[in-house]
Design an enzyme around this catalytic site. Structure first.
Site, PDB file in Angstrom:
ATOM      1  N   SER A   1       0.834  -1.209   0.000  1.00 32.37           N
ATOM      2  CA  SER A   1       0.000   0.000   0.000  1.00 32.37           C
ATOM      3  C   SER A   1       0.868   1.258   0.000  1.00 32.37           C
ATOM      4  CB  SER A   1      -0.865  -0.021   1.264  1.00 32.37           C
ATOM      5  OG  SER A   1      -1.352   1.268   1.558  1.00 32.37           O
TER       6      SER A   1
ATOM      7  N   TYR B   1      -2.279   5.801  -4.573  1.00 31.27           N
ATOM      8  CA  TYR B   1      -3.518   6.586  -4.490  1.00 31.27           C
ATOM      9  C   TYR B   1      -3.374   7.840  -5.338  1.00 31.27           C
ATOM     10  CZ  TYR B   1      -5.816   4.113  -0.613  1.00 31.27           C
ATOM     11  OH  TYR B   1      -6.477   3.200   0.163  1.00 31.27           O
TER      12      TYR B   1
ATOM     13  N   HIS C   1     -13.615  -1.771  -2.056  1.00 25.22           N
ATOM     14  CA  HIS C   1     -12.693  -1.458  -0.954  1.00 25.22           C
ATOM     15  C   HIS C   1     -13.097  -2.197   0.325  1.00 25.22           C
ATOM     16  CE1 HIS C   1      -9.430   1.686  -0.744  1.00 25.22           C
ATOM     17  NE2 HIS C   1      -9.441   1.322   0.515  1.00 25.22           N
TER      18      HIS C   1
HETATM   19  C1  FMN Z   1      -7.416  -2.011   7.124  1.00 24.61           C
HETATM   20  C2  FMN Z   1      -7.526  -1.869   5.656  1.00 24.61           C
HETATM   21  C3  FMN Z   1      -6.690  -0.978   4.996  1.00 24.61           C
HETATM   22  C4  FMN Z   1      -6.748  -0.853   3.604  1.00 24.61           C
HETATM   23  N1  FMN Z   1      -5.865  -0.027   2.981  1.00 24.61           N
HETATM   24  C5  FMN Z   1      -5.869   0.042   1.623  1.00 24.61           C
HETATM   25  C6  FMN Z   1      -4.898   0.829   0.945  1.00 24.61           C
HETATM   26  O1  FMN Z   1      -4.021   1.417   1.552  1.00 24.61           O
HETATM   27  N2  FMN Z   1      -4.973   0.883  -0.407  1.00 24.61           N
HETATM   28  C7  FMN Z   1      -5.930   0.212  -1.137  1.00 24.61           C
HETATM   29  O2  FMN Z   1      -5.959   0.301  -2.359  1.00 24.61           O
HETATM   30  N3  FMN Z   1      -6.850  -0.549  -0.500  1.00 24.61           N
HETATM   31  C8  FMN Z   1      -6.827  -0.667   0.841  1.00 24.61           C
HETATM   32  N4  FMN Z   1      -7.739  -1.467   1.470  1.00 24.61           N
HETATM   33  C9  FMN Z   1      -8.695  -2.243   0.681  1.00 24.61           C
HETATM   34  C10 FMN Z   1      -8.130  -3.618   0.314  1.00 24.61           C
HETATM   35  O3  FMN Z   1      -7.089  -3.517  -0.632  1.00 24.61           O
HETATM   36  C11 FMN Z   1      -9.214  -4.516  -0.291  1.00 24.61           C
HETATM   37  O4  FMN Z   1      -9.819  -3.863  -1.378  1.00 24.61           O
HETATM   38  C12 FMN Z   1     -10.275  -4.917   0.715  1.00 24.61           C
HETATM   39  O5  FMN Z   1      -9.709  -5.138   1.984  1.00 24.61           O
HETATM   40  C13 FMN Z   1     -10.987  -6.164   0.247  1.00 24.61           C
HETATM   41  O6  FMN Z   1     -12.019  -6.507   1.106  1.00 24.61           O
HETATM   42  P1  FMN Z   1     -11.885  -7.652   2.239  1.00 24.61           P
HETATM   43  O7  FMN Z   1     -10.998  -7.086   3.269  1.00 24.61           O
HETATM   44  O8  FMN Z   1     -13.294  -7.813   2.716  1.00 24.61           O
HETATM   45  O9  FMN Z   1     -11.336  -8.874   1.593  1.00 24.61           O
HETATM   46  C14 FMN Z   1      -7.699  -1.611   2.868  1.00 24.61           C
HETATM   47  C15 FMN Z   1      -8.523  -2.512   3.533  1.00 24.61           C
HETATM   48  C16 FMN Z   1      -8.430  -2.656   4.905  1.00 24.61           C
HETATM   49  C17 FMN Z   1      -9.307  -3.671   5.580  1.00 24.61           C
END
Ligand code: FMN
Length: 378
Positions: free
Chosen positions: A106, A129, A275
């Protein structure tokens, strides 16, 4: 207790992490309707049971963006994972490399890209991002290229941050946050010693160069909140396509029209994602959105999917709905928080075993065999 499911890792993470961190990972936006739908809609898909088809040899390997992987699984970008385990991103990347899958770092990780690349021998993808300061984005892109990132995941579903109620309740945001977080950390001595003290520095490694020496985590979060760009449009992305000559994957697509725009942009892949229910509460689950998005793009780019995947059977379901591969989010973050690198490795072994068993009992032998016919519409 031996963890035998994502649910087991989740409970272990809840026992180990201070509340503000557990709720940050576990929670979603608004009333968390989309978060619940992601899991429920996926689980509701029945898999067709087939028999007498010689399923002794099952092959889970696949090729994504010319990279040969042992499973159609990528550890997706999850911010702040260096707060869940000591130097957490490096630990998770090592587990991914050990199991021959890709790890996506990330933008808002604790470990900077160079630390993760140095820790792991496997393919590292980098997530970016849209940030107001285009010079900073260019700089990050150049660093990702120089460090050998094998794909760029460009996340587009966060022009503004989602409304996360749990973060206000937990003390991650809101009044008295600092003191509440400190008290919560004091109640988790294992985490406080291992991560809170020995896991320092707690900075956002990739963002540190623009902030200089300033700052604790709050300064970084403040910088990010001020720097997300709500004005961005598709045509603003053209320069990214020009600046990045490796695989470009647009993450956060839920609508067929947006998917066609990603094709027009010249993206090599998309991630069908909401997300993990952390942005637009009320949006469609990815299980419901995926088939029409996959149909809209045909074979013009690689379709990945995430959100709600908690088991190997869920991976098979996403593949059946039209994905070529999946990203895990919370599943690996829980495993990392529960048991570090070994936890992530065990989670991947569990997913692989579940996928193998699911394919065998559904009468399929390879990833290429998995399509809509694996689902039972009755
Ligand atoms: C705690 C947390 C932080 C996340 N941070 C990012 C991030 O920095 N960049 C990003 O593109 N997606 C981020 N996501 C989204 C994840 O990449 C992903 O799309 C998502 O967790 C998928 O859903 P799931 O957790 O139910 O499998 C984050 C998700 C969580 C749970």
């Amino acid at each position: 207790m031996i963890a035998t499911s994502t649910g087991d890792f989740r409970l272990a993470a809840r026992r180990r992490l201070p509340r503000f961190l557990f709720d940050y990972v576990d929670g979603g936006a608004g009333a968390e309707a989309t978060l619940r739908r992601n899991e429920a809609d996926l689980e509701a898909l029945a898999i067709r049971q087939r028999v007498l088809r010689d399923v002794r040899e099952i092959d889970l390997s696949c090729t994504l963006f010319s990279q040969r992987l042992s499973l159609p699984i990528v550890l997706g970008p999850v911010g702040l994972t260096g707060m869940y385990a000591r130097r957490g991103e490096a630990q998770a990347a090592r587990a991914a490399a050990d199991r021959d899958i890709a790890f996506c770092l990330s933008t808002v990780s604790v470990c900077a890209l160079d630390e993760v690349v140095a820790a792991s021998s496997g393919p590292i993808w980098f997530q970016l991002y849209v940030i107001r300061d285009r010079g900073f984005m260019r700089d990050l892109l150049a660093r990702a290229k120089a460090q050998g990132a094998r794909a760029l995941v460009f996340t587009v579903d966060m022009p503004v941050p989602g409304m996360r109620r749990r973060d206000a309740h937990s003390g991650l945001s809101g009044p008295w946050g600092g003191i509440r977080r400190l008290l919560q950390a004091a109640g988790r001595p294992g985490w406080a010693w291992d991560v809170g003290i020995r896991g320092r520095p707690h900075i956002l490694g990739n963002v540190a160069p623009v902030l200089g020496k300033a700052s604790g985590l709050e300064d970084f979060m403040g910088w990010l909140a001020a720097n997300f760009d709500p004005t961005v449009e598709w045509r603003d992305l053209e320069w990214i396509r020009e600046a990045w000559d490796g695989p470009l994957i647009v993450k956060g697509i839920l609508d067929p029209e947006d998917a066609r725009d990603a094709v027009r942009l010249g993206a090599d892949g998309i991630v069908v994602s909401n997300h993990g229910g952390r942005q637009l509460d009320g949006a469609l689950s990815t299980a419901r959105a995926l088939p029409s998005v996959a149909e809209a793009v045909g074979d013009r780019l690689t379709v990945l999917a995430d959100s709600g995947i908690r088991s190997g059977a869920d991976v098979v379901r996403m593949l059946a709905l039209g994905a070529h591969g999946v990203l895990l989010g919370r599943a690996w973050a829980y495993a990392l928080a529960a048991a570090g690198e070994a936890g992530v490795a065990r989670l991947l072994d569990l997913f692989a075993a579940e996928m193998r068993t699911t394919l065998a009992l559904a009468g399929a032998r390879t990833i290429a065999d998995v399509d809509m016919s694996l689902l039972d519409p009755r």
